[in-house]
Design an enzyme around this catalytic site. Structure first.
Site, PDB file in Angstrom:
ATOM      1  N   GLU A  50       0.826  -1.222   0.000  1.00 56.06           N
ATOM      2  CA  GLU A  50       0.000   0.000   0.000  1.00 56.06           C
ATOM      3  C   GLU A  50       0.855   1.264   0.000  1.00 56.06           C
ATOM      4  OE1 GLU A  50      -0.484  -2.568   1.962  1.00 56.06           O
ATOM      5  OE2 GLU A  50      -2.542  -3.285   1.613  1.00 56.06           O
ATOM      6  N   PHE A 112     -11.445  -8.165  13.515  1.00 49.55           N
ATOM      7  CA  PHE A 112     -10.308  -8.544  12.675  1.00 49.55           C
ATOM      8  C   PHE A 112      -9.976  -7.413  11.690  1.00 49.55           C
ATOM      9  CE2 PHE A 112      -8.678 -10.616   8.733  1.00 49.55           C
ATOM     10  CZ  PHE A 112      -7.427 -10.918   9.233  1.00 49.55           C
ATOM     11  N   GLN A 113      -8.734  -7.038  11.641  1.00 46.81           N
ATOM     12  CA  GLN A 113      -8.232  -5.962  10.775  1.00 46.81           C
ATOM     13  C   GLN A 113      -8.940  -4.633  11.006  1.00 46.81           C
ATOM     14  OE1 GLN A 113      -7.975  -7.572   6.721  1.00 46.81           O
ATOM     15  NE2 GLN A 113      -5.847  -8.100   7.177  1.00 46.81           N
ATOM     16  N   LYS A 162     -17.541  -1.904   5.422  1.00 42.67           N
ATOM     17  CA  LYS A 162     -17.900  -2.891   4.398  1.00 42.67           C
ATOM     18  C   LYS A 162     -19.409  -2.951   4.164  1.00 42.67           C
ATOM     19  CE  LYS A 162     -16.720  -7.589   3.012  1.00 42.67           C
ATOM     20  NZ  LYS A 162     -16.078  -8.842   3.441  1.00 42.67           N
ATOM     21  N   MET A 472      24.081   9.381   2.397  1.00 41.79           N
ATOM     22  CA  MET A 472      23.869  10.650   3.104  1.00 41.79           C
ATOM     23  C   MET A 472      24.139  10.491   4.594  1.00 41.79           C
ATOM     24  SD  MET A 472      23.386  13.753   2.712  1.00 41.79           S
ATOM     25  CE  MET A 472      22.446  14.519   1.405  1.00 41.79           C
TER      26      MET A 472
HETATM   27  C1  LIG Z   1      11.971   6.005   5.416  1.00 43.78           C
HETATM   28  C2  LIG Z   1      13.257   6.663   5.776  1.00 43.78           C
HETATM   29  N1  LIG Z   1      14.085   6.075   6.669  1.00 43.78           N
HETATM   30  C3  LIG Z   1      15.282   6.637   6.974  1.00 43.78           C
HETATM   31  C4  LIG Z   1      15.649   7.831   6.411  1.00 43.78           C
HETATM   32  C5  LIG Z   1      16.992   8.472   6.778  1.00 43.78           C
HETATM   33  N2  LIG Z   1      17.854   8.574   5.604  1.00 43.78           N
HETATM   34  C6  LIG Z   1      17.955   9.710   4.860  1.00 43.78           C
HETATM   35  S1  LIG Z   1      18.950   9.544   3.536  1.00 43.78           S
HETATM   36  C7  LIG Z   1      19.287   7.949   3.926  1.00 43.78           C
HETATM   37  C8  LIG Z   1      20.212   7.151   3.066  1.00 43.78           C
HETATM   38  C9  LIG Z   1      19.733   6.962   1.674  1.00 43.78           C
HETATM   39  O1  LIG Z   1      20.531   5.979   1.096  1.00 43.78           O
HETATM   40  P1  LIG Z   1      20.567   5.728  -0.455  1.00 43.78           P
HETATM   41  O2  LIG Z   1      19.202   5.508  -0.974  1.00 43.78           O
HETATM   42  O3  LIG Z   1      21.550   4.648  -0.727  1.00 43.78           O
HETATM   43  O4  LIG Z   1      21.041   7.132  -1.027  1.00 43.78           O
HETATM   44  P2  LIG Z   1      22.503   7.782  -1.059  1.00 43.78           P
HETATM   45  O5  LIG Z   1      22.529   8.802   0.041  1.00 43.78           O
HETATM   46  O6  LIG Z   1      23.506   6.698  -0.849  1.00 43.78           O
HETATM   47  O7  LIG Z   1      22.580   8.420  -2.410  1.00 43.78           O
HETATM   48  C10 LIG Z   1      18.642   7.564   5.102  1.00 43.78           C
HETATM   49  C11 LIG Z   1      18.760   6.233   5.763  1.00 43.78           C
HETATM   50  C12 LIG Z   1      14.728   8.419   5.509  1.00 43.78           C
HETATM   51  N3  LIG Z   1      14.965   9.601   4.926  1.00 43.78           N
HETATM   52  N4  LIG Z   1      13.570   7.808   5.192  1.00 43.78           N
END
Ligand SMILES: Cc1ncc(C[n+]2csc(CCOP(=O)(O)OP(=O)(O)O)c2C)c(N)n1
Ligand SMILES: [Mg+2]
Length: 572
Positions: A50, A112-113, A162, A472
């Site tokens: 979803e 349920f759900q 529902k 990042m």
């Molecule tokens: C759902 C979610 N969980 C954690 C984060 C924290 N976060 C921000 S950037 C990042 C890393 C992203 O990694 P990647 O997709 O490999 O991108 P890169 O920075 O390596 O280009 C994380 C864990 C987030 N923004 N969203």
């Protein structure tokens, strides 16, 4: 009038509203709706989660300006929608979620759900409704679409038990909404004041964002910028609102913004802030932001005005109406030359450009992949991104020329957004090439949606910038935690992205060295009947520059590691 059940009435109402596509996942509490879908001309795109369905609906909306629609069942189906709903709220995307709910007689019994969907989504929607009587269903659905699009767009949710879906009714086309137009204070006095401030300004800047795109105001923006010779900075959500090739375009400001854009805001004496919200990623420390500027802040959402920065002139208005009014009011004033201001900006651009070095035998630089992709596609592409370093590089290095060709998760920063949003964009605009520029970490969050792309014959392309890490996060650990790495590895064991793509009905390609980058992109461009994952092994040690420290002053734009060291040495 016709005898329908609630589910059929829902679909008849959606059709009447012009909905052609919905995204979703079925389940027990929404079975009547899925049964009615069989006979409906509305297309259903079956996602694998979803969250994916919600982001697809967002991608559909962001690529077109039309309202995205997502269906899910009760309980876990509805809770899985919380992330896309919050994402759409943060980025002002019109979205209607329709969720199944347990039957009215058992609501509140831990059936349920059962989940309290209306309570759970109150904070991540503009409005939501529980439909308790089938007679109200169509009116509520019409109202939901009105609220999603009126004023500042955003997500809404309609929860339908529902038994209400199964109940019969005499269906009449519903009455149109009574929801009135949003309030505006745009009048000749406000316009006169804005013109007077613009006339006085020596170093004005148009600081524009997603509001320009929502309002379809790009042409008016360009007209005003040219008439009054005002340079334009485009926020992360506003990329594409003004063409990057234009001599007045400065690009993105802020934490990872272009030096000239960030510094233009700092030195401006007037900010024409239109459809922006002074986000902390743009302002840095708000008390040090644009210290010498008067501010005209224009937004359709009154609550944004004065929230972060008190404007000298607060205008509650649609961005396009304001800009068209200003262009008309400008009349036959001569266009000022602003020689000194524009020359200073040119110098900043020349002296402090974005930069990286691609050594011929060195690791592939992520920025190089983006520039090659732009070159080989001619830039005529809808670009979708995830969240992280790759997102910043895509926003920095892509040269946007049109609105609605840049789709990303700006406000919430939702990893996993890119692939499903790209699918939604491609469904909405089948004739436009759609490329997701994604990170490996983000991709791993929603990559099962490749199956949706394959099953729906939606040939999106994914340029996967595979640096083996949450890049990042790694960057912040290296800069601010003395290089101590913690939980950032997403490349061990090394995923076989080519094999993965193939196993999910897509084509997989890979480039490990720089000479392979162009051939892999060219190969991907030849494939138009199937989704493609093109993985690029990129330098894991590359950092995003420039950078303004979180909460720091935008006067301190660090262009690279040398600046950071100097800054730390001076006790920053
Ligand atoms: C759902 C979610 N969980 C954690 C984060 C924290 N976060 C921000 S950037 C990042 C890393 C992203 O990694 P990647 O997709 O490999 O991108 P890169 O920075 O390596 O280009 C994380 C864990 C987030 N923004 N969203
Ligand atoms: Mg990564």
């Amino acid at each position: 009038m016709a005898k329908l059940n609630g589910a059929e009435a829902l679909l008849a109402t959606l059709e009447m509203l012009g909905v052609d596509t919905v995204f979703g996942v079925p389940g027990g509490a929404i079975l009547p709706v899925y049964d009615a879908l069989i006979k409906s001309p509305v297309r259903h795109v079956a996602a694998r989660h979803e969250q994916g369905a919600g982001h697809m609906a967002e991608g559909y909306a962001m690529a077109t300006g039309r309202t995205g629609v997502v269906f899910s069942t009760s309980g876990p189906g509805a809770t899985n929608l919380v992330t896309p709903l919050m994402n759409a709220l943060a980025d002002s995307t019109p979205l209607v979620a329709v969720t199944g709910q347990v039957a009215t007689g058992v609501i509140g019994t831990n059936a349920f759900q059962e989940a309290p969907t209306v309570a759970l989504t109150r904070a991540c929607t503009k409005a939501n409704w529980l439909v308790e009587d089938v007679e109200d269903l169509a009116d509520i659905v019409v109202e939901a679409f009105t609220v999603a699009t009126k004023g500042r767009p955003g997500p809404v949710l309609v929860d339908i038990p529902k038994d209400v879906q199964s109940a019969e009714l005499d269906w009449y086309p519903p009455r149109t909404s009574r929801n009135s137009d949003p309030s505006s204070n745009l009048d000749s006095r406000v316009m006169g004041q804005a013109l007077e401030m613009l006339d006085r300004a020596q170093s004005p800047v148009l600081y524009v964002g997603g509001g320009i795109i929502s309002s379809g105001a790009s042409i008016a923006l360009r007209r005003l910028a040219e008439l009054a010779n005002v340079p334009v900075v485009t926020t992360l959500m506003g990329r594409g609102a003004f063409p990057d090739s234009h001599p007045l375009a400065l690009g993105m400001p802020g934490m990872h913004g272009v030096y000239a854009a960030t510094t233009a805001l700092q030195r401006a004496d007037l900010l024409l802030a239109v459809g922006v919200r002074f986000d902390d990623r743009v302002t840095g420390n708000p008390s040090a932001f644009a210290p010498g500027a008067e501010v005209i802040h224009v937004d359709i959402d009154e609550r944004e005005l004065g929230k972060i920065r008190k404007p000298e002139l607060a205008v509650v208005a649609d961005a396009g109406e304001f800009l068209v009014g200003l262009v008309e009011g400008y009349g036959d004033r001569p266009t000022p030359t602003r020689r000194e201001w524009l020359e200073t900006l040119r110098e900043w651009r020349r002296d402090k450009p974005l930069s990286y070095t691609q050594a011929p035998d060195g690791p592939i630089k992520p920025q190089f992949v983006i520039e090659e992709l732009h070159r080989l596609t001619g830039g005529d592409v809808v670009v979708v991104s995830g969240v992280g370093q790759h997102q910043m590089w895509a926003s920095q290095y892509w040269r946007f020329s049109e609105p609605r060709t840049w789709i990303n998760s700006g406000g919430l920063g939702t990893m996993g957004f890119a692939l499903p949003a790209a699918i939604g964009a491609k469904v909405a605009r089948p004739d436009s090439p759609v490329w997701a520029i994604d990170g490996d970490g983000c991709f791993q969050m929603t990559m099962q949606e490749l199956l949706t792309a394959a099953a729906e014959r939606t040939p999106v392309k994914i340029a996967l910038l595979d640096n083996g890490h949450y890049g990042m996060v790694k960057q912040w650990q290296e800069l601010f935690y003395e290089g101590r790495h913690s939980a950032i590895d997403v490349g061990r064991p090394a995923p076989d992205y080519v094999g993965l793509a193939r196993s999910l009905g897509c084509v997989g390609l890979r480039a490990d060295v720089s000479e392979q980058v162009a051939p892999v992109i060219e190969r991907a461009l030849e494939i138009d009947d199937c989704p493609v994952v093109a993985a690029f092994t990129v330098d894991p040690d590359e950092h995003v520059w420039p950078m303004v420290m979180a909460g720091g002053s935008n006067d301190e734009v660090l262009m690279g590691p040398e600046d950071l060291r100097a800054n730390l040495d001076s006790g920053f």
